[in-house]
Design an enzyme around this catalytic site. Sequence first.
Site, short mmCIF file in Angstrom:
data_model
loop_
_atom_site.label_atom_id
_atom_site.label_comp_id
_atom_site.label_asym_id
_atom_site.label_seq_id
_atom_site.Cartn_x
_atom_site.Cartn_y
_atom_site.Cartn_z
N SER A 1 25.02 70.65 25.15
CA SER A 1 23.79 71.34 25.51
C SER A 1 22.59 70.41 25.60
O SER A 1 22.60 69.45 26.33
CB SER A 1 23.54 72.48 24.52
OG SER A 1 22.46 73.25 24.94
N HIS A 2 21.59 70.69 24.76
CA HIS A 2 20.33 69.93 24.81
C HIS A 2 20.39 68.65 23.98
O HIS A 2 19.41 67.92 23.91
CB HIS A 2 19.22 70.82 24.28
CG HIS A 2 19.57 71.37 22.93
ND1 HIS A 2 20.55 72.32 22.77
CD2 HIS A 2 19.12 71.06 21.69
CE1 HIS A 2 20.68 72.59 21.46
NE2 HIS A 2 19.82 71.84 20.80
N ASP B 1 18.02 72.53 30.52
CA ASP B 1 18.60 71.59 29.55
C ASP B 1 19.86 70.93 30.08
O ASP B 1 20.21 71.06 31.25
CB ASP B 1 18.89 72.31 28.23
CG ASP B 1 20.03 73.30 28.36
OD1 ASP B 1 20.24 73.80 29.48
OD2 ASP B 1 20.73 73.56 27.37
N ASP C 1 23.11 71.45 29.97
CA ASP C 1 24.15 72.20 30.66
C ASP C 1 23.60 73.37 31.46
O ASP C 1 24.36 74.23 31.92
CB ASP C 1 25.21 72.69 29.67
CG ASP C 1 24.64 73.59 28.59
OD1 ASP C 1 23.46 73.43 28.24
OD2 ASP C 1 25.38 74.47 28.10
N ASP D 1 21.73 76.05 30.78
CA ASP D 1 21.60 77.45 30.36
C ASP D 1 20.24 77.76 29.75
O ASP D 1 19.85 78.92 29.65
CB ASP D 1 22.76 77.88 29.43
CG ASP D 1 22.90 77.01 28.20
OD1 ASP D 1 22.09 76.08 28.03
OD2 ASP D 1 23.84 77.25 27.41
N ARG D 2 19.49 76.74 29.33
CA ARG D 2 18.16 77.01 28.75
C ARG D 2 17.08 76.88 29.81
O ARG D 2 17.28 76.21 30.82
CB ARG D 2 17.85 76.00 27.65
CG ARG D 2 18.77 76.10 26.46
CD ARG D 2 18.32 75.16 25.37
NE ARG D 2 19.16 75.36 24.19
CZ ARG D 2 18.80 75.08 22.95
NH1 ARG D 2 17.61 74.57 22.72
NH2 ARG D 2 19.61 75.28 21.95
N LYS E 1 23.60 82.44 28.88
CA LYS E 1 22.20 82.36 29.26
C LYS E 1 22.12 81.48 30.50
O LYS E 1 23.02 80.68 30.76
CB LYS E 1 21.34 81.85 28.13
CG LYS E 1 21.75 80.54 27.50
CD LYS E 1 20.86 80.28 26.30
CE LYS E 1 21.15 78.97 25.59
NZ LYS E 1 22.30 79.07 24.69
C1 G16 Z 1 23.20 77.51 21.33
C2 G16 Z 1 23.51 78.98 21.30
C3 G16 Z 1 22.25 79.77 21.18
C4 G16 Z 1 21.46 79.32 19.96
C5 G16 Z 1 21.21 77.83 20.04
C6 G16 Z 1 20.57 77.30 18.78
O1 G16 Z 1 22.49 77.20 22.49
O2 G16 Z 1 24.20 79.37 22.47
O3 G16 Z 1 22.60 81.10 21.08
O4 G16 Z 1 20.25 80.00 19.88
O5 G16 Z 1 22.43 77.15 20.20
O6 G16 Z 1 21.45 77.51 17.72
P1 G16 Z 1 21.15 76.91 16.28
O7 G16 Z 1 19.84 77.48 15.87
O8 G16 Z 1 22.31 77.35 15.44
O9 G16 Z 1 21.07 75.40 16.43
P2 G16 Z 1 22.81 75.90 23.32
O10 G16 Z 1 21.83 75.92 24.46
O11 G16 Z 1 22.58 74.76 22.38
O12 G16 Z 1 24.23 76.03 23.74
#
Ligand code: G16
Length: 544
Positions: free
Chosen positions: A113-114, A278, A280, A282-283, A377
């Site tokens: 992800s990010h 971000d 991938d 999705d954000r 997302k």
């Molecule tokens: C993932 C999850 C999200 C979550 C985020 C942060 O997003 O898909 O639902 O809100 O992590 O999670 P945490 O607070 O446990 O670090 P992504 O965009 O990182 O795949």
Amino acid sequence: MPTNRVSTRPFEGQKPGTSGLRKKVSEFQQPGYLENFVQAIFNALPPGGGRALVVGGDGRYYNREAIQTIIRMAAANGCQRMWIGRGGLLSTPAVSCLIRKFGAEGGIVLSASHNPGGPEGDFGIKFNGTNGGPATEAVTAAIYQASLQLDHYLTCDSEDVSLDRLGDSMVEDMVVSVIDPVADYAELMESLFDFPALSQLLQHKRFRICFDAMHAVTGPYAKAILEERLGAPEGTVINAEPLPDFGGGHPDPNLVHAAELVARMNGDEPFAFGAASDGDGDRNMVLGTGFYINPCDSLAVLTANLHLLPGYRDGVAGVARSMPTSRAVDRVAKAKGIPCYETPTGWKFFGNLMDDGRITLCGEESFGTGSSHVREKDGLWAVLCWLNIIASRQQPARAIVRSHWQRFGRDYFSRHDYEEVDAVAANQLMDQLRGSLTSLPGQRFGEHVVASADDFSYTDPVDGSVSEGQGLRVLFEDDARIVFRLSGTGTAGATLRVYYDRPQRDPARLELDTQRTLASLFAAADEMAGISRHTGRSTPDVIT
Ligand code: G16
């Protein structure tokens, strides 16, 4: 071609977090590490499952190597059909779109992800189910259990598949199709939004926008849709080329990491709208002129306006937000007379609600917004939503948010992250606070008196599954709220997240400084949880 049975032993710590398994690249590069987790996925599937899979990633370092490993293992595990994005690229929402469109049995997404990429950065892998969404808690628990019991994995000796050439090839009995990563997703977007109106808006001389793809996977999607299909001027999408190390950046769309976008928005060129996505895809972060739109507000505004968009003319069945997300959307749902669900953090919790037709829209404070068009997302979708609403209302983003606040009130919201904290200290903080929850009601912290406090537990209304220990929440008599939880996506030490929100109804107090408005809550959080005492930090590392 013979199948190879390779002996292995379980690795510690292959327990998926909030969103799959995320670790340092070096950990994934250990012989057998990735293979074990992939085999655990196949072992956790029901017999005969996993025969048709979509595979792709955000292009980060190790993406291509991992895909070749997955191809060989999938063929050896009886997969018959695999679709892969050209170059090994697929955004997370595009994987979800393709699983649903092709009727695949699931998908494997390669992304952290990010989190930063490159040899010193992070890598990740997650499994999505037949509905196109992240595996449920039951499935991730089964994958983890399978990872603990491995003594071998299956693979084969096939040649690498050429990931850069569109077309089909055979690996054992499996047909591998390398497909255009963008086309199907773009078609889906066209079915949801008013493309002629968007074209007109984006070609208007006085409506310039800037989209920062942060050298991550959204670049090709944003260029194809915003510039090529909708006619936004070339150069609208910046940092459009996906790079294995994201150009050395941190592909997290917030005011700190999307620095180039923020600088351009504040520069001489008159941008009417800005956005970033971000690693991938999705954000999303969306910005008006000189105006940051908090993701919690964004969810509320989209809920109030979604009926204006062609794909949503039938209205919104219901909405959902993760528990730490501000309650701004709750009031919109109430006004519209639709249900609003409060789920734990993690997109996987929205899937059942969508599959059951209970919600159309959902979102999180962590820059995630999405709808039932896919089960992830979706960053670019959120940007198109905003642009379509701007086109439909003929108002700038800033005016739309301001009028929203006037009607529904504003929830001042901020999240403070304390990153790479010693894991023992972070757990002590949480344990001590958890232990004091029952004694908190009635206690005063500065100007705030605690009304209630609990450890959030969620019962899925569709399948009845219970998820406990999802964050400590403290509600005050003045309706302000603090939530404490440990992140499930970090790869070093522990990340403490403290979420603050404070509703404001007074029309004269809707444009105050957020950090100043919430300052008395910061002091309350430190007093009640001993943040600085436990973490040794006097200030958070990241404020969003
Ligand atoms: C993932 C999850 C999200 C979550 C985020 C942060 O997003 O898909 O639902 O809100 O992590 O999670 P945490 O607070 O446990 O670090 P992504 O965009 O990182 O795949």
